[in-house]
Design an enzyme around this catalytic site. Structure first.
Site, PDB file in Angstrom:
ATOM      1  CG  MET A  79      -2.023  -1.093   1.108  1.00  0.00           C
ATOM      2  SD  MET A  79      -3.300  -0.641  -0.065  1.00  0.00           S
ATOM      3  CE  MET A  79      -4.277   0.494   0.904  1.00  0.00           C
ATOM      4  CB  CYS A  80       3.021   3.260   0.892  1.00  0.00           C
ATOM      5  SG  CYS A  80       3.971   2.272   2.072  1.00  0.00           S
TER       6      CYS A  80
END
Length: 305
Positions: free
Chosen positions: A1-2
């Site tokens: 993700m991030c």
């Protein structure tokens, strides 16, 4: 993700980019709950060869005095501030003056020798803020709402391969070329192939985080005379894996996306602002526009002011 984001104001004037980046990152909070960070360029107003240090210091009797003594062996502390953080740590911020940029990294390495002390960054033309917690918690802790600048990049982190702490939070910085920072979503699968020649050239790596590898790579290319766009284009050829990343420089920002397009990236632009992010929702936090473009697989963009 991030989640990653960047914003540039084209008129080169100071704008509330701290508040804007806070909104952009908060819109991406669902992509990374572990930590968050900002590189805010153009607002520090330091004199030539002045630098701002951010140092993580554990609350322990006498330790802060040892940090001040370690800094003062090289330079005189001009101004200082202590920001309470979490887990019995404070962030000690001080402005110092050096004879040259080349003295900055050796000073940082000397201070890092102290137990329970880590220098998070040292900078001249930008202010780095990064910590564990949510975007709004960090914004309140460091008052990002009041930070002025010409451009900024930011990150919300979902940790997959390294520990959750302030030091491994993004942005990452290299000291080969002054004030180059990177935020990153994804993975560089040929990490060691990229890192080994950089270490042979003298780059000092502090972590095994692949984002640090990206910032050293870009800083090295710029040091060799590449333009930012050229460095970005070469990185897409040299690096394997799913990634998108944003680089911040004193003069602007750039973004690169892997050749298969496995990590998201969008951008928008009007007469005043150039903005990039992982998702549209972040761009809509900074501008009201329907002209949002997907960043294509293998595409790079650089915007210099």
């Amino acid at each position: 993700m991030c989640g990653i984001a960047g914003v540039v104001f084209k008129d080169k004037k100071l704008h509330p980019v701290g508040e804007i980046m806070t909104r952009m990152l908060d819109a991406l909070q669902h992509r990374g709950p572990d930590s968050a960070g900002f590189s805010i360029y153009g607002g520090l107003g330091l004199a030539e060869n002045e630098y701002l240090l951010n140092i993580e210091v554990k609350e322990k009797p006498g330790l802060l005095d040892q940090v001040k003594e370690a800094v003062n062996t090289v330079t005189q502390i001009e101004t200082e501030e202590i920001i309470p953080s979490v887990e019995n740590y404070n962030i000690y911020r001080c402005k110092i003056a050096l004879n040259s940029f080349e003295e900055l990294k050796p000073l940082i390495m000397d201070v890092d020798k102290l137990e329970d002390v880590v220098v998070l960054n040292g900078s001249h033309s930008f202010e780095m803020i990064k910590d564990v917690g949510s975007v709004k918690e960090i914004a309140d802790r460091y008052d990002t709402y009041s930070k002025m600048g010409t451009h900024a990049i930011g990150h919300t982190r979902f940790s997959t391969e390294s520990i959750v702490d302030r030091y491994h939070a993004h942005p990452f910085q290299s000291y080969i070329t002054a004030d180059i920072t990177v935020v990153h979503n994804g993975q560089i699968t040929n990490y060691w192939k990229i890192r080994d020649p950089l270490e042979r050239k003298g780059h000092i790596f502090e972590t095994n985080n692949d984002t640090e590898c990206i910032v050293h790579y870009i800083a090295d290319k710029l040091h060799e005379g590449y333009k930012l766009e050229e460095a970005l284009e070469q990185s897409v050829k040299d690096m394997d894996g799913p990634f998108s990343y944003i680089v911040g420089t004193p003069n602007g920002v750039g973004i690169a996306k892997d050749q298969l397009g496995l990590r998201p990236g969008v951008l928008a632009e009007n007469d005043e602002v150039f903005a990039i992010a992982s998702e549209e929702v972040s761009l809509r936090a900074v501008m009201d526009t329907h002209d949002i473009d997907q960043i294509s697989p293998g595409e790079t963009r650089a915007y210099t002011i």
